[in-house]
Design a protein around this motif. Structure first.
Motif, short mmCIF file in Angstrom:
data_model
loop_
_atom_site.label_atom_id
_atom_site.label_comp_id
_atom_site.label_asym_id
_atom_site.label_seq_id
_atom_site.Cartn_x
_atom_site.Cartn_y
_atom_site.Cartn_z
N SER A 1 24.19 39.07 59.80
CA SER A 1 23.25 38.88 60.91
C SER A 1 23.42 39.97 61.96
O SER A 1 22.44 40.46 62.54
CB SER A 1 23.45 37.50 61.54
OG SER A 1 24.77 37.36 62.03
N ALA B 1 29.61 40.21 59.07
CA ALA B 1 28.45 39.52 59.64
C ALA B 1 27.13 40.20 59.29
O ALA B 1 26.71 41.14 59.97
CB ALA B 1 28.59 39.44 61.17
N SER C 1 25.83 38.71 66.61
CA SER C 1 24.50 39.23 66.92
C SER C 1 24.27 39.29 68.42
O SER C 1 23.77 40.29 68.95
CB SER C 1 23.43 38.34 66.26
OG SER C 1 23.52 38.36 64.87
N THR D 1 24.56 32.44 73.54
CA THR D 1 24.14 33.25 72.41
C THR D 1 22.64 33.16 72.14
O THR D 1 22.13 33.87 71.28
CB THR D 1 24.89 32.84 71.14
OG1 THR D 1 24.48 31.51 70.77
CG2 THR D 1 26.39 32.89 71.34
N LYS E 1 21.62 32.61 68.52
CA LYS E 1 22.02 33.60 67.52
C LYS E 1 23.50 33.46 67.20
O LYS E 1 24.23 32.77 67.92
CB LYS E 1 21.72 35.02 68.04
CG LYS E 1 20.25 35.29 68.32
CD LYS E 1 20.04 36.72 68.75
CE LYS E 1 18.57 36.98 69.07
NZ LYS E 1 17.72 36.80 67.89
N THR E 2 23.94 34.12 66.15
CA THR E 2 25.38 34.16 65.89
C THR E 2 26.06 34.92 67.03
O THR E 2 25.43 35.73 67.72
CB THR E 2 25.70 34.87 64.56
OG1 THR E 2 25.33 36.25 64.65
CG2 THR E 2 24.98 34.21 63.40
N ARG E 3 27.34 34.68 67.22
CA ARG E 3 28.06 35.33 68.32
C ARG E 3 28.10 36.84 68.16
O ARG E 3 27.99 37.59 69.13
CB ARG E 3 29.48 34.77 68.43
CG ARG E 3 29.52 33.30 68.84
CD ARG E 3 30.95 32.80 68.91
NE ARG E 3 31.70 33.47 69.96
CZ ARG E 3 32.94 33.93 69.84
NH1 ARG E 3 33.58 33.78 68.69
NH2 ARG E 3 33.54 34.52 70.85
#
Length: 211
Positions: A137, A135, A115, A108, A111-113
């Motif tokens: 993000s 989410a 994103s 990732t 980053k968040t998954r």
């Protein structure tokens, strides 16, 4: 009571009666002057609070954009599986996919998954319907992608929370893309799913695919 009411997700008499009664209350409270009011009604029912109706925002003729995309069989991408599960699969031919299930890499980059998944899809998002209920993000990343030329047909963005939720939705409303969002920190999966399902219901009514 309205005899022409449609709920393609209500597959029992009791379920239909509950849905019809809830919608009648929402019509009386919110109004029933067109497709935006229909979405306001359904989103308010989804959270059990009619004040949600006042928080919803519609930019760039999103209902027409959604109907056109469904007519074209455009893919529907969701940020989490809960949103994917909640979206009605009857009444249209568009595939509904959670972006977490089609990530091109498990890395990732910090980053968040969600994103990272959006970034990996890139231009594949053009022409699609994107539904983000959880989410912030991911919605921020999506807005950045739109600014760089990715053109979804419709974005439903109603992420909930105290970190970037309100800001991400405000950013969505500032860019030139058909969208449905809400003001503030409220929102979540139920609101996003309700907005999408009401557009699907309208589409099923238009095309005669109501079961």
């Amino acid at each position: 009571m309205y005899t022409d009411y449609t709920d393609i997700g209500a597959d029992t008499t009791e379920g239909y009666t509950i849905s019809l009664t809830s919608r009648e209350l929402a019509r009386r409270t919110i109004g029933d002057s067109g497709p935006f009011d229909r979405i306001r009604q359904r989103c308010s029912i989804s959270v059990g609070d009619f004040s949600m109706a006042e928080l919803l925002r519609f930019n760039g003729d999103p209902v027409k954009a959604g109907l056109d995309a469904l007519r074209a069989g455009a893919p529907v991408f969701t940020d989490i599986r809960m949103v994917q599960t909640g979206i009605q699969k009857k009444g249209h031919n568009s595939p509904v996919t959670c972006i977490l299930d089609i990530m091109s890499s498990t890395d990732t980059g910090g980053k968040t998954r969600t994103s990272a998944a959006l970034l990996s899809l890139g231009n594949r998002l053009t022409g699609s319907i994107i539904v983000i209920g959880n989410a912030p993000s991911a919605l921020l990343i999506l807005c950045d992608l739109v600014k760089k030329g990715v053109r979804p047909a419709l974005v439903i963005g109603t992420p909930v929370g105290f970190v970037n939720a309100a800001e991400s939705k405000e950013l969505l409303r500032s860019i030139d893309i058909p969208s449905i969002s809400n003001v503030g920190t409220r929102g979540g999966t139920p609101v996003a799913v309700a907005a999408m399902n009401e557009i699907i219901t309208m589409f099923a009514e238009m095309t005669g695919t109501v079961e």
